[in-house]
Enzyme design. Structure first.
Site, PDB file in Angstrom:
ATOM      1  CG  ASP A 455      84.153 -35.757  61.032  1.00  0.00           C
ATOM      2  OD1 ASP A 455      84.793 -35.950  60.075  1.00  0.00           O
ATOM      3  OD2 ASP A 455      82.875 -35.789  60.877  1.00  0.00           O
ATOM      4  CD  GLU A 498      83.212 -34.662  56.260  1.00  0.00           C
ATOM      5  OE1 GLU A 498      82.458 -35.698  56.612  1.00  0.00           O
ATOM      6  OE2 GLU A 498      83.664 -34.797  55.210  1.00  0.00           O
TER       7      GLU A 498
END
Length: 588
Positions: A455, A498
């Site tokens: 992440d 993301e």
């Protein structure tokens, strides 16, 4: 002899007279139906974007942009593509003639004087969808040629989606069928009549049955004709002829049954799996591999026994990353070590087997390669047995070509649904589709799977500061960096936003955290070049391993996610290996 020649000619005329008109009609009808099916299947993508728009996940303008981008590279066959125009006859997307995009073609006529775009609108508005025939330019042709297209209206966007086939391509296939049938019938009829003249009138009755059986097939009686058999009442030439006729009927019937079965399979992968099983289990080929050509990435994908079963390959794995290294794919003809031992440099020299690589050709292009492996036993008996098995295999491959051609597009559409359009990585749906196969392959080999959840740190700041376009650039470059730092056999997935998931196949215990650290360092070094300058980002990662940490893959993914959040809590830009004590009741 003159009577024999006349008889042969008459039999050929009977076959062609009965069979060819039916075959031509059936082939053209099949092409039309296939064209309709692929447009209807592609049309289903509209609903996917309609759902995203309704849920507020994407704007209508962006949905249109993404749809056109996904449709542009798809091909129904070598000369068949999709285009989009709107209800005002303005060209939205045309992959072959991009110079038309944005032009209003309402007054455009073909060489017959037909206002074809008005015809597209008229047919689609009146019936929702339909066929239109007209003249259109074709690569390699000086003048426009006849084309048949199927168009369908998506009214919420005012878009007309269409695809077409060139009629001369259809008749080229028909001519090949006619030539094959003419040659086959001539050879068979010549043999039959010659035997009849040689043996005498005693074979009249069984010969009539042979001819009757052939006429039944030619006359369109289909499976009923294929079930005919001749009783074998002697061991002389008549018995031999009857035996050969029965064998011919058995072979044709088996091919027909096989084609019917694969036509009902869900996907191209299933067709290749069924071919591979047939080669090894029924025909008796000792080992077989089937590689599917991924043209968009210049790669080969091991389809049979399975994309995650690469250990038994006798080819260098380099061919999976660069399909031009595969000689059979590149040349489009059979490559075999039975003729010259070192004919292919990508086949491992230490192998104790002969290879026989058969390209599967559709529309003049290689779409897959079948590799058959045999022990290096070159006695006359073994050679004859090998040639018999390979002949049968090629018969089944040829019978499968029409089905493979149709399912290739279906497969392309399915793959498009499994690919994240922004990064080009697989999406979460891919993992849901192939979880069972991934797990089964790893467990069968007694190996482990490493799972790394990644992440980007403070990614929202990029969108807020530089805009969503900059955010997209960062995501694409991050995806590329992660993919470059794992093996080609590993799987990188855009898990959402993301967040990325790396699936490491066949690792050793503890190896996942080392790879996670390698990814972290590489991402940290990347300089993202944005219109407003250069920025650098960091990434947090959590790792777990299956089946060491848990006996289900999805639980293990959750464990990697838990480790990722521990990395965030501890300050970000770090890797954390999952430990049992991290799992608490409130996370269940």
């Amino acid at each position: 002899m003159a009577i024999s020649i006349i008889s042969v000619a008459l039999l050929i005329l009977v076959i062609l007279g009965y069979f060819m008109p039916l075959a031509e009609q059936k082939m053209l009808a099949g092409k039309k139906e296939g064209l309709k099916n692929v447009v209807d299947t592609t049309y289903g993508m509209f609903q996917e974007y309609a759902d995203l728009i309704r849920e507020g996940k994407i704007s209508k303008a962006e949905a249109k942009k993404q749809f056109a981008r996904r449709i542009r590279p798809l091909r129904f066959s070598e000369n068949s593509y999709f285009w989009i125009n709107d209800m005002d006859s303005t060209m939205v997307m045309h992959p072959i003639m991009p110079e038309l995009e944005g032009l209003n073609l309402n007054d455009r006529k073909d060489s017959r004087g037909n206002l074809l775009f008005q015809d597209f609108l008229r047919i689609s508005k009146a019936h929702g969808a339909g066929y239109v025939d007209y003249m259109w330019a074709k690569a390699g042709k000086e003048k426009p040629v006849p084309k048949l297209s199927y168009v369908r209206l998506y009214e919420p966007w005012g878009w007309i989606l269409g695809s077409g086939i060139y009629i001369d391509d259809v008749y080229e296939d028909i001519n090949q069928l006619r030539l094959f049938l003419l040659t086959s019938v001539a050879l068979f009829a010549t043999l039959t009549i010659t035997l009849a003249v040689f043996i005498g009138t005693g074979i009249t009755r069984p010969l009539k049955k042979v001819i009757s059986g052939l006429q039944d097939i030619a006359g369109g009686k289909g499976r009923a004709g294929l079930t005919k058999r001749i009783a074998i009442t002697s061991i002389d030439e008549i018995g031999l002829l009857s035996t050969e006729f029965n064998s011919l009927m058995d072979a044709i019937n088996s091919l027909a049954v096989f084609k019917n079965v694969i036509e009902e399979d869900d996907s191209l992968d299933e067709v290749y799996q069924r071919l591979g099983d047939l080669f090894t289990q029924m025909i008796g080929i000792p080992r077989c591999f089937i590689f599917q050509v991924i043209s968009s990435k210049s790669k080969l994908e091991l389809t049979y026994p399975g994309r995650f079963d690469q250990e038994g390959m006798m080819c260098n794995q380099l061919i999976l990353d660069d399909n031009t290294l595969c000689k059979a794919k590149r040349t489009g003809h059979v490559i075999t070590s039975t003729r010259f031992p070192a004919i292919c440099r990508q086949f491992k020299p230490e192998a104790k087997e002969h290879h026989y690589c058969i390209p599967i050709m559709v529309g003049g292009a290689t779409v897959a390669v079948v590799q058959c492996l045999f022990p290096k036993q070159d006695s006359q008996t073994e050679v004859k047995a090998r040639e018999t098995k390979l002949f049968k295999a090629e018969q089944y491959i040829n019978e499968s070509l029409a089905v493979i051609e149709t399912k290739r597009l279906m497969n392309s559409l399915k793959d498009a649904a499994l690919i994240d359009p922004l990064t080009g990585l697989y999406n979460r749906r891919y993992l849901q589709e192939y979880t069972e196969k991934i797990v089964a392959g790893v467990l069968r080999r007694g190996k482990s799977i490493g799972l790394i959840m990644c992440d980007l740190d403070y990614f929202k700041q990029v969108n807020d500061t530089y805009g969503h376009h900059a955010g997209d650039l960062v995501l694409k470059e991050t995806a590329r960096t992660i993919a470059q730092n794992v093996r080609d056999s590993d799987i990188v997935i855009r898990f959402g936003g993301e967040e990325f998931l790396v699936v490491l196949l066949d690792i050793n215990d503890g190896e996942s955290i080392d790879i996670a650290e390698k990814i972290r360092l590489k991402v940290q070094q990347v300089k993202f070049k944005l219109p407003d300058g250069v920025i650098q980002k960091t990434i947090s990662l959590g790792a777990s391993e299956f089946p060491k940490d848990t006996d289900t893959l999805w639980s293990c993914i959750k464990y990697a996610d838990v480790a990722l959040y521990r990395a965030k809590e501890e300050g970000r830009n770090r890797c954390v290996r999952f430990l049992t004590e991290m799992w608490t009741e409130d996370q269940i």
